[in-house]
Motif scaffolding. Sequence first.
Motif, PDB file in Angstrom:
ATOM      1  N   GLU A 174       0.814  -1.206   0.000  1.00  0.00           N
ATOM      2  CA  GLU A 174       0.000   0.000   0.000  1.00  0.00           C
ATOM      3  C   GLU A 174       0.852   1.262   0.000  1.00  0.00           C
ATOM      4  O   GLU A 174       0.504   2.267  -0.632  1.00  0.00           O
ATOM      5  N   PRO A 217      -9.287 -10.777   0.858  1.00  0.00           N
ATOM      6  CA  PRO A 217     -10.319 -10.757  -0.186  1.00  0.00           C
ATOM      7  C   PRO A 217     -10.079  -9.714  -1.271  1.00  0.00           C
ATOM      8  O   PRO A 217     -10.616  -9.834  -2.370  1.00  0.00           O
ATOM      9  N   ASN A 218      -9.279  -8.684  -0.971  1.00  0.00           N
ATOM     10  CA  ASN A 218      -9.042  -7.617  -1.947  1.00  0.00           C
ATOM     11  C   ASN A 218      -7.707  -7.755  -2.681  1.00  0.00           C
ATOM     12  O   ASN A 218      -7.332  -6.853  -3.430  1.00  0.00           O
ATOM     13  N   LYS A 219      -7.004  -8.855  -2.467  1.00  0.00           N
ATOM     14  CA  LYS A 219      -5.676  -9.032  -3.063  1.00  0.00           C
ATOM     15  C   LYS A 219      -5.713  -8.899  -4.578  1.00  0.00           C
ATOM     16  O   LYS A 219      -4.949  -8.134  -5.183  1.00  0.00           O
ATOM     17  N   GLU A 220      -6.595  -9.633  -5.221  1.00  0.00           N
ATOM     18  CA  GLU A 220      -6.677  -9.624  -6.684  1.00  0.00           C
ATOM     19  C   GLU A 220      -7.064  -8.241  -7.203  1.00  0.00           C
ATOM     20  O   GLU A 220      -6.485  -7.752  -8.181  1.00  0.00           O
ATOM     21  N   ALA A 221      -8.018  -7.598  -6.543  1.00  0.00           N
ATOM     22  CA  ALA A 221      -8.473  -6.275  -6.973  1.00  0.00           C
ATOM     23  C   ALA A 221      -7.357  -5.245  -6.847  1.00  0.00           C
ATOM     24  O   ALA A 221      -7.191  -4.384  -7.722  1.00  0.00           O
ATOM     25  N   ARG A 222      -6.579  -5.312  -5.776  1.00  0.00           N
ATOM     26  CA  ARG A 222      -5.495  -4.354  -5.591  1.00  0.00           C
ATOM     27  C   ARG A 222      -4.416  -4.537  -6.646  1.00  0.00           C
ATOM     28  O   ARG A 222      -3.838  -3.573  -7.154  1.00  0.00           O
ATOM     29  N   ASP A 248      -5.631  -3.281  -9.971  1.00  0.00           N
ATOM     30  CA  ASP A 248      -5.618  -1.823  -9.919  1.00  0.00           C
ATOM     31  C   ASP A 248      -4.218  -1.298 -10.215  1.00  0.00           C
ATOM     32  O   ASP A 248      -4.039  -0.335 -10.968  1.00  0.00           O
ATOM     33  N   ASP A 296     -10.448  -9.603 -14.678  1.00  0.00           N
ATOM     34  CA  ASP A 296     -11.678  -8.903 -14.297  1.00  0.00           C
ATOM     35  C   ASP A 296     -12.393  -8.407 -15.551  1.00  0.00           C
ATOM     36  O   ASP A 296     -12.180  -7.276 -15.996  1.00  0.00           O
TER      37      ASP A 296
END
Length: 205
Positions: free
Chosen positions: A79, A113-118, A121, A150
């Motif tokens: 991050e 749960p947000n690993k793939e989305a991050r 991104d 995605d």
Amino acid sequence: AGAGEAYSRAVGIGAGGSKSLLNVEAAASKSAQLGDAKAAAREAAVAALKECSSATEDAGVKGEGKEEDEDRQQNLSFEAVFSLACTMQALNFTSVAGDAFRLCLEMEAPPGPNKEARETDAQHNWALTLMAQELFEDAGLILEQVVEVDPLALESWASLGMCMVKMGQPLAAKVCQSKVVELQASRSSREDDPLKDSPPIISME
């Protein structure tokens, strides 16, 4: 001079870890109104990223099983690097921003749960920095990976379509445009979506 010294001190904090990056990111954000200080912000970011990249490589060579390597890895926050990358992108330091987004992907986002989305991104934003440098083929390859992971990534489809236009591939661009229209129609059916009234994004000119 004072701003440059502040950035240099920021780089030294945390030995290239997350604290260092966050200090540089905060200083760089303020530099948008300082004009000449932007160059110092860029230099500080490059130094911080070099430290992180070196630490990541060292940890990979030594192996993740050792306690000291684990401690060092924990200091390198996905991050923090992502935040710094976004700041460099906002300041139009596209090359530095691209290096930071690439480093994010090398580090990987933390499990959850947000690993793939991050990570997608980070990929999308990395592609945008490449597009800003007119590296449309490289950007297109990255965006293809994003939409494969995605398929609902409307902005990535739009950016991929623009890459296809710039590369002289109108048929592929029209496929992307159709996907953008489809996804926008889907969004417009959801009253709570703030982007439901957004116009089509791809220009075929």
